[in-house]
Design a protein around this motif. Sequence first.
Motif, PDB file in Angstrom:
ATOM      1  N   MET A  32       1.101  -1.172  -0.020  1.00  0.00           N
ATOM      2  CA  MET A  32      -0.002  -0.250  -0.003  1.00  0.00           C
ATOM      3  C   MET A  32       0.978   1.160   0.010  1.00  0.00           C
ATOM      4  O   MET A  32       1.723   1.408   0.825  1.00  0.00           O
ATOM      5  CB  MET A  32      -0.990   0.043   1.264  1.00  0.00           C
ATOM      6  N   THR A  33       0.888   2.074  -1.103  1.00  0.00           N
ATOM      7  CA  THR A  33       1.746   3.101  -1.008  1.00  0.00           C
ATOM      8  C   THR A  33       1.052   4.384  -0.896  1.00  0.00           C
ATOM      9  O   THR A  33       1.810   5.369  -0.446  1.00  0.00           O
ATOM     10  CB  THR A  33       2.270   3.351  -2.799  1.00  0.00           C
ATOM     11  N   ASP A  34      -0.315   4.508  -0.915  1.00  0.00           N
ATOM     12  CA  ASP A  34      -1.083   5.626  -0.557  1.00  0.00           C
ATOM     13  C   ASP A  34      -2.299   5.362   0.433  1.00  0.00           C
ATOM     14  O   ASP A  34      -3.344   4.936   0.046  1.00  0.00           O
ATOM     15  CB  ASP A  34      -1.744   6.442  -1.617  1.00  0.00           C
ATOM     16  N   LEU A  35      -1.782   5.201   1.724  1.00  0.00           N
ATOM     17  CA  LEU A  35      -2.752   4.548   2.948  1.00  0.00           C
ATOM     18  C   LEU A  35      -3.715   5.691   3.382  1.00  0.00           C
ATOM     19  O   LEU A  35      -4.701   5.284   3.712  1.00  0.00           O
ATOM     20  CB  LEU A  35      -1.845   4.081   3.922  1.00  0.00           C
ATOM     21  N   ARG A  36      -3.201   6.784   3.281  1.00  0.00           N
ATOM     22  CA  ARG A  36      -4.123   7.761   4.080  1.00  0.00           C
ATOM     23  C   ARG A  36      -5.579   7.991   3.552  1.00  0.00           C
ATOM     24  O   ARG A  36      -6.573   8.008   4.483  1.00  0.00           O
ATOM     25  CB  ARG A  36      -3.521   9.077   3.983  1.00  0.00           C
ATOM     26  N   GLN A  37      -5.775   8.051   2.282  1.00  0.00           N
ATOM     27  CA  GLN A  37      -7.161   7.980   2.051  1.00  0.00           C
ATOM     28  C   GLN A  37      -7.934   6.861   1.986  1.00  0.00           C
ATOM     29  O   GLN A  37      -9.187   6.974   2.615  1.00  0.00           O
ATOM     30  CB  GLN A  37      -7.193   8.503   0.437  1.00  0.00           C
ATOM     31  N   PRO A  38      -7.617   5.719   1.785  1.00  0.00           N
ATOM     32  CA  PRO A  38      -8.493   4.595   2.296  1.00  0.00           C
ATOM     33  C   PRO A  38      -8.687   4.553   3.668  1.00  0.00           C
ATOM     34  O   PRO A  38      -9.942   4.089   4.253  1.00  0.00           O
ATOM     35  CB  PRO A  38      -7.883   3.399   1.788  1.00  0.00           C
ATOM     36  N   ALA A  39      -7.591   4.909   4.467  1.00  0.00           N
ATOM     37  CA  ALA A  39      -7.718   4.767   5.933  1.00  0.00           C
ATOM     38  C   ALA A  39      -8.756   6.034   6.394  1.00  0.00           C
ATOM     39  O   ALA A  39      -9.584   5.978   7.147  1.00  0.00           O
ATOM     40  CB  ALA A  39      -6.456   5.025   6.635  1.00  0.00           C
ATOM     41  N   LEU A  40      -8.832   7.081   5.677  1.00  0.00           N
ATOM     42  CA  LEU A  40      -9.724   8.127   6.057  1.00  0.00           C
ATOM     43  C   LEU A  40     -11.196   7.743   5.694  1.00  0.00           C
ATOM     44  O   LEU A  40     -11.979   8.185   6.505  1.00  0.00           O
ATOM     45  CB  LEU A  40      -9.280   9.505   5.379  1.00  0.00           C
ATOM     46  N   ASP A  41     -11.577   7.204   4.430  1.00  0.00           N
ATOM     47  CA  ASP A  41     -12.607   6.644   4.231  1.00  0.00           C
ATOM     48  C   ASP A  41     -13.302   5.857   4.989  1.00  0.00           C
ATOM     49  O   ASP A  41     -14.476   5.732   5.381  1.00  0.00           O
ATOM     50  CB  ASP A  41     -12.525   6.116   2.877  1.00  0.00           C
ATOM     51  N   ALA A  42     -12.198   4.812   5.585  1.00  0.00           N
ATOM     52  CA  ALA A  42     -12.654   3.778   6.465  1.00  0.00           C
ATOM     53  C   ALA A  42     -13.271   4.509   7.791  1.00  0.00           C
ATOM     54  O   ALA A  42     -14.261   4.217   8.530  1.00  0.00           O
ATOM     55  CB  ALA A  42     -11.805   2.938   6.796  1.00  0.00           C
ATOM     56  N   LEU A  43     -12.459   5.520   8.158  1.00  0.00           N
ATOM     57  CA  LEU A  43     -12.639   6.498   9.369  1.00  0.00           C
ATOM     58  C   LEU A  43     -14.018   7.001   9.226  1.00  0.00           C
ATOM     59  O   LEU A  43     -14.781   6.702  10.337  1.00  0.00           O
ATOM     60  CB  LEU A  43     -11.673   7.314  10.113  1.00  0.00           C
ATOM     61  N   ARG A  44     -14.345   7.659   8.164  1.00  0.00           N
ATOM     62  CA  ARG A  44     -15.645   8.153   7.932  1.00  0.00           C
ATOM     63  C   ARG A  44     -16.752   7.396   7.896  1.00  0.00           C
ATOM     64  O   ARG A  44     -17.925   7.596   8.531  1.00  0.00           O
ATOM     65  CB  ARG A  44     -15.659   9.242   6.803  1.00  0.00           C
ATOM     66  N   ASP A  45     -16.583   6.118   7.415  1.00  0.00           N
ATOM     67  CA  ASP A  45     -17.726   5.111   7.713  1.00  0.00           C
ATOM     68  C   ASP A  45     -17.902   4.668   9.087  1.00  0.00           C
ATOM     69  O   ASP A  45     -19.226   4.378   9.456  1.00  0.00           O
ATOM     70  CB  ASP A  45     -17.151   3.732   6.617  1.00  0.00           C
ATOM     71  N   LEU A  46     -16.957   4.772   9.583  1.00  0.00           N
ATOM     72  CA  LEU A  46     -16.886   4.167  11.185  1.00  0.00           C
ATOM     73  C   LEU A  46     -17.786   5.361  12.059  1.00  0.00           C
ATOM     74  O   LEU A  46     -18.569   4.845  12.554  1.00  0.00           O
ATOM     75  CB  LEU A  46     -15.535   3.899  11.746  1.00  0.00           C
ATOM     76  N   VAL A  47     -17.558   6.375  11.794  1.00  0.00           N
ATOM     77  CA  VAL A  47     -18.015   7.407  12.616  1.00  0.00           C
ATOM     78  C   VAL A  47     -19.419   7.950  12.092  1.00  0.00           C
ATOM     79  O   VAL A  47     -20.204   8.734  12.586  1.00  0.00           O
ATOM     80  CB  VAL A  47     -17.018   8.608  13.029  1.00  0.00           C
ATOM     81  N   GLY A  48     -19.654   7.649  10.727  1.00  0.00           N
ATOM     82  CA  GLY A  48     -20.839   8.328   9.965  1.00  0.00           C
ATOM     83  C   GLY A  48     -20.886   9.600   9.693  1.00  0.00           C
ATOM     84  O   GLY A  48     -21.697  10.258   9.573  1.00  0.00           O
ATOM     85  N   ARG A  49     -19.538  10.175   9.542  1.00  0.00           N
ATOM     86  CA  ARG A  49     -19.363  11.659   9.463  1.00  0.00           C
ATOM     87  C   ARG A  49     -18.343  11.842   8.237  1.00  0.00           C
ATOM     88  O   ARG A  49     -17.276  11.419   8.357  1.00  0.00           O
ATOM     89  CB  ARG A  49     -19.198  12.479  10.514  1.00  0.00           C
ATOM     90  N   ASP A  50     -18.943  12.471   6.912  1.00  0.00           N
ATOM     91  CA  ASP A  50     -18.141  13.092   5.866  1.00  0.00           C
ATOM     92  C   ASP A  50     -16.961  13.793   6.272  1.00  0.00           C
ATOM     93  O   ASP A  50     -15.905  13.850   5.267  1.00  0.00           O
ATOM     94  CB  ASP A  50     -18.799  13.354   4.954  1.00  0.00           C
ATOM     95  N   ASP A  51     -17.006  14.638   7.410  1.00  0.00           N
ATOM     96  CA  ASP A  51     -15.991  15.766   7.542  1.00  0.00           C
ATOM     97  C   ASP A  51     -15.095  14.902   8.510  1.00  0.00           C
ATOM     98  O   ASP A  51     -14.194  15.892   9.058  1.00  0.00           O
ATOM     99  CB  ASP A  51     -16.783  16.930   7.942  1.00  0.00           C
ATOM    100  N   ALA A  52     -15.148  13.856   9.100  1.00  0.00           N
ATOM    101  CA  ALA A  52     -14.428  13.388  10.205  1.00  0.00           C
ATOM    102  C   ALA A  52     -12.964  13.026   9.482  1.00  0.00           C
ATOM    103  O   ALA A  52     -12.520  13.003   8.371  1.00  0.00           O
ATOM    104  CB  ALA A  52     -14.723  11.936  10.494  1.00  0.00           C
ATOM    105  N   ASP A  53     -11.882  13.601  10.576  1.00  0.00           N
ATOM    106  CA  ASP A  53     -10.661  13.528  10.397  1.00  0.00           C
ATOM    107  C   ASP A  53      -9.859  12.812  11.547  1.00  0.00           C
ATOM    108  O   ASP A  53     -10.509  12.648  12.611  1.00  0.00           O
ATOM    109  CB  ASP A  53      -9.953  14.867   9.891  1.00  0.00           C
ATOM    110  N   PHE A  54      -8.619  12.319  11.317  1.00  0.00           N
ATOM    111  CA  PHE A  54      -7.793  11.757  12.378  1.00  0.00           C
ATOM    112  C   PHE A  54      -7.248  12.755  13.394  1.00  0.00           C
ATOM    113  O   PHE A  54      -7.131  13.783  13.073  1.00  0.00           O
ATOM    114  CB  PHE A  54      -6.612  10.966  11.793  1.00  0.00           C
ATOM    115  N   HIS A  55      -7.555  12.318  14.542  1.00  0.00           N
ATOM    116  CA  HIS A  55      -6.672  13.035  15.690  1.00  0.00           C
ATOM    117  C   HIS A  55      -5.268  12.683  15.631  1.00  0.00           C
ATOM    118  O   HIS A  55      -4.857  11.681  15.005  1.00  0.00           O
ATOM    119  CB  HIS A  55      -7.234  12.350  17.245  1.00  0.00           C
ATOM    120  N   ASP A  56      -4.604  13.631  16.237  1.00  0.00           N
ATOM    121  CA  ASP A  56      -3.342  13.598  16.232  1.00  0.00           C
ATOM    122  C   ASP A  56      -2.701  12.158  16.673  1.00  0.00           C
ATOM    123  O   ASP A  56      -3.224  11.634  17.965  1.00  0.00           O
ATOM    124  CB  ASP A  56      -2.593  14.568  17.029  1.00  0.00           C
TER     125      ASP A  56
END
Length: 715
Positions: A1-25
């Motif tokens: 996996m060379t570009d992990l951040r976007q699929p990870a962010l998509d999975a996070l947003r599915d998890l929390v149910g918010r399209d504007d969710a982003d990772f905490h530090d």
Amino acid sequence: MTDLRQPALDALRDLVGRDDADFHDGQFEAIEALVEGRRRALVVQRTGWGKSAVYFVSTLLQRRAGAGPTLLVSPLLALMRDQIAAAERAGVRAVAINSTNAHEWRDVEQQLAADEVDVLLVSPERLNNPSFRETQLPALVDRIGLLVVDEAHCISDWGHDFRPDYRRLRDLIAQMPADVPVLATTATANSRVVADVAEQLGATTAALGGSDARGGDVDDRDAAADVLTIRGPLARASLRLGVLRLPDSPSRLAWLLNHLDELPGSGIIYTLTVAAANDTARLLREHGHAVRAYTGQTDPDERAESEGMLKRNEVKALIATSALGMGFDKPDLGFVLHLGAPSSPVAYYQQVGRAGRATESADVLLMPGTEDPDIWHYFATASMPDEERANRVISALSPEQPTSTPALEAMVDIRRTPLELLLKVLDVDGAVRRVQGGWVATGAPWVYDGDRYRRIAAERKAEQQHMIEYETTDVCRMEFLQRSLDDDTAAPCGRCDNCAGAWYPTAVGGEASAAARGALDRVGVPIEPRAQWPTGADRLGVPVKGRIAPDERAAEGRALARLTDLGWGGTLRELFAAGAADAPVPPRVLDGCVRVLAEWGWAERPVAVIAMPSRSKPQLVDSLARGIAEVGRLPYLGALELVDGGPTGQPGGNSAFRLAGVWGRFSTAGLDVPAGPVLLVDDQVDSRWSLTVAARELRRAGATEVLPFALAVRG
């Protein structure tokens, strides 16, 4: 996996149910380390930061790449239920194997075999279940994609909630392929615990951006050899902390009666003992408050029902012991209140972290009790292995023939609960092993690490003193808790009672005080009769087994109160305190006993009073029996006679040894036992074997019924 951040962010947003969710530090850094770096990571972050998001997102990414399922080691049933619910919201297929769903195990096995499980949740104890360990775990280890250790402070015996079975995880990690990532998470770990957990994960600690990392580049040392520690600030801006010191238990309960409805939303009221939880819940319910008790003795189905009611705000509060603690997830929990203080600031932080996870404000109030240090001492010493006992257990076990726990209990004179804890410690240390049918000795040398246990005991004592300092400090309370967890970002919160003044009412109304004192003045605790002779008694020279003959049994008895009760318990603890002089029964205590007898409701009134012989409190027992006889206008026949020096059993032994210690030691010689019910009077009831044997002698001497009565029930 060379570009992990976007699929990870998509999975996070599915998890929390918010399209504007982003990772905490630190969240993405942990995911990246696990999924791309195949590393071992320890995440120490405050409750509500999103530790579960790290392992669920990592699981989804791993599974999409063809990895096997995640094995999630989770310590409590309540936590497992919440984790499974969260997984479903994220589209993660999660199942559990635990003691409450044995009927589902076959289905779970089939789902695993069909690769239809993304996350398997197990308790640490399950890892040592012989069937699971030998038939399921090896295949799972070969396929495992990620190992997650939740509430990882339980690994460390320096932590406030050490569980011996967590130590097995080091062996599990050693069995796994080197490229399988491992994640350990906790919200409550100071520097000593962090170092110990990292050691158990099998390597040294590599910190992300320093020892208290909150971002930056991943350390480029060998990922397979190091544990990456991502540690964030532990301040909880939503919590408003306070300490209210009131003189006694009735005052604390009266405060609750007055002010519970003023607390925001719904919440948790923690107590230190089961008796306190039950007493408090009963009092509040009787005065119209919607509350339920929640303890380790509560039926599992009832506990699950209570959790659901709290989450749906159908109750104002659960009155709980620490059985409702780690990981219980109600984001809008409005308050946490403690009737009695936990034994350390670290443990306290763990419990108050349940509140205010997704709200701007939540109230946290500690109401310490004078009895707290005694309770702390009991729990601190109960978990420490004893060298002599350990050697006794090892010597009693065969290397070939398994011995069941009940059979071993009858061989070594250790009660079931401490014996099971000791066996776990010895198992983790490699001296014994659990197999089908029981336990065997491994033959491996075992050395008692006295220095370590003395250091742990000293640390426990220091933590207790630290908790007292938290109660009395005039500095910011949140800052104090952060510093207790070695969080160097600690700063005044501006919200607690020391920063901003007392935010809670302090008045206790007279009517509520009267109600609380009346509730705590209640008397009468049933003494359940023994109906079965203990397993193994015949091996100790006691010629009985099976059920106790109905014509030789005691009837159900009564005691004034339990030693742990909030009301009469304090008076009785003083009466039986170490070093307390033997003296006649105090008039107030006798009056309470008379009230118990008046409310008993026996089928047939006793015709005489007989006392148990006592070596430690003869004046107390004799005066109690005489006083009861005088008030009830019954003949007092005297005390049973001690034979051969009296009972030899010591408090704390198991049933078979306790029975052997009192067998044949009571005689009715010299007593004219009537052919009718007799009241048998004692000071304390613990194992009930003294009363059982004495009742048998009295029944054989002609009494048609024996009604045991005691001042106190231990425990």
